[in-house]
Design a protein around this motif. Sequence first.
Motif, mmCIF file in Angstrom:
data_model
loop_
_atom_site.group_PDB
_atom_site.id
_atom_site.type_symbol
_atom_site.label_atom_id
_atom_site.label_comp_id
_atom_site.label_asym_id
_atom_site.label_seq_id
_atom_site.Cartn_x
_atom_site.Cartn_y
_atom_site.Cartn_z
ATOM 1 N N LEU A 52 0.845 -1.186 0.000
ATOM 2 C CA LEU A 52 0.000 0.000 0.000
ATOM 3 C C LEU A 52 0.881 1.236 0.000
ATOM 4 O O LEU A 52 1.956 1.244 0.588
ATOM 5 N N GLN A 53 0.381 2.259 -0.663
ATOM 6 C CA GLN A 53 1.064 3.540 -0.761
ATOM 7 C C GLN A 53 0.309 4.557 0.080
ATOM 8 O O GLN A 53 -0.918 4.641 -0.008
ATOM 9 N N LYS A 54 1.034 5.311 0.898
ATOM 10 C CA LYS A 54 0.409 6.418 1.609
ATOM 11 C C LYS A 54 0.479 7.629 0.693
ATOM 12 O O LYS A 54 1.558 8.098 0.335
ATOM 13 N N PRO A 63 -5.827 12.860 0.439
ATOM 14 C CA PRO A 63 -4.451 13.003 0.958
ATOM 15 C C PRO A 63 -4.243 12.170 2.225
ATOM 16 O O PRO A 63 -5.159 12.037 3.043
ATOM 17 N N GLY A 64 -3.050 11.583 2.353
ATOM 18 C CA GLY A 64 -2.681 10.858 3.563
ATOM 19 C C GLY A 64 -3.334 9.500 3.734
ATOM 20 O O GLY A 64 -3.169 8.857 4.766
ATOM 21 N N ILE A 65 -4.065 9.034 2.747
ATOM 22 C CA ILE A 65 -4.745 7.731 2.829
ATOM 23 C C ILE A 65 -3.801 6.633 2.334
ATOM 24 O O ILE A 65 -3.104 6.802 1.335
ATOM 25 N N ALA A 71 -0.985 4.271 -8.772
ATOM 26 C CA ALA A 71 -2.111 4.660 -9.626
ATOM 27 C C ALA A 71 -1.755 5.968 -10.321
ATOM 28 O O ALA A 71 -1.037 6.799 -9.765
ATOM 29 N N GLY A 72 -2.256 6.125 -11.528
ATOM 30 C CA GLY A 72 -1.987 7.366 -12.228
ATOM 31 C C GLY A 72 -2.740 7.475 -13.532
ATOM 32 O O GLY A 72 -3.353 6.511 -14.000
ATOM 33 N N HIS A 73 -2.696 8.654 -14.093
ATOM 34 C CA HIS A 73 -3.377 8.948 -15.344
ATOM 35 C C HIS A 73 -2.569 8.461 -16.547
ATOM 36 O O HIS A 73 -1.346 8.505 -16.540
ATOM 37 N N ILE A 74 -3.292 8.045 -17.560
ATOM 38 C CA ILE A 74 -2.688 7.638 -18.829
ATOM 39 C C ILE A 74 -2.570 8.889 -19.697
ATOM 40 O O ILE A 74 -3.546 9.621 -19.876
ATOM 41 N N GLY A 75 -1.372 9.141 -20.204
ATOM 42 C CA GLY A 75 -1.131 10.332 -21.010
ATOM 43 C C GLY A 75 -1.793 10.260 -22.373
ATOM 44 O O GLY A 75 -2.147 9.182 -22.866
ATOM 45 N N GLU A 143 4.102 12.479 -4.798
ATOM 46 C CA GLU A 143 2.957 11.581 -4.855
ATOM 47 C C GLU A 143 2.826 10.682 -3.628
ATOM 48 O O GLU A 143 1.719 10.340 -3.228
ATOM 49 N N VAL A 144 3.967 10.260 -3.067
ATOM 50 C CA VAL A 144 3.984 9.169 -2.102
ATOM 51 C C VAL A 144 4.637 9.597 -0.793
ATOM 52 O O VAL A 144 5.756 10.097 -0.789
ATOM 53 N N ASP A 145 3.930 9.386 0.328
ATOM 54 C CA ASP A 145 4.491 9.674 1.659
ATOM 55 C C ASP A 145 4.953 8.422 2.387
ATOM 56 O O ASP A 145 5.587 8.514 3.426
ATOM 57 N N GLY A 146 4.611 7.247 1.879
ATOM 58 C CA GLY A 146 5.033 6.020 2.538
ATOM 59 C C GLY A 146 4.678 4.802 1.710
ATOM 60 O O GLY A 146 3.772 4.847 0.878
#
Length: 187
Positions: A52-54, A63-65, A71-75, A143-146
């Motif tokens: 899991l990514q924080k 935020p912070g979940i 996960a991300g958008h496709i260009g 993007e990522v806090d943890g």
Amino acid sequence: MFSFAMDELIDILTPNGKSTGKTALKSEAHKNGWFHATAHIWFFTSDRKILLQKRALTKKVFPGIWDISVAGHIGAGEDIVEGAKREVFEEIGIEIGEKDLIKIGTRIHQVSHENGIQDNEHHHVFITELKVNISTLTMQKEEVDGLELWDLNVLNQTKSLENVLLPKFHDYYRSVYDKINTHLEST
């Protein structure tokens, strides 16, 4: 490569996921509620853990979940699989091959956020085995806090833990849990 600092150009889709032939900035699509494509990549381990990514506290939504591994958008003009691989590299710093990605479905996601963002997305959902030690992952600070490995059962829990996943998406998490279980049982 696309970058966080840049407002990404994305393809605009119909509600059924077909190309409209139009592109727009991600911010425009979110403001106007236009459908677009994203990739969700769930990393699992052979010993039944889920990465899991924080989400960074600076994120505009959730935020912070503790959430999806990547996960991300496709260009605009980008192939879904290529976009998924790019997001993995950008957010956690590892390169994966097309053969590593197991597509488990596409889901329509429609959420109106309090901040005005209209998320109308086609999530292309993949699972893939994490074959490196979590300590080797490099977090994209915007993007990522943890990053943490959790027991796979966290996806199956009906009671949410504080700041871990979002209860309104329990059916989605349960479907990912089922697909990972099926995959692990077949290997």
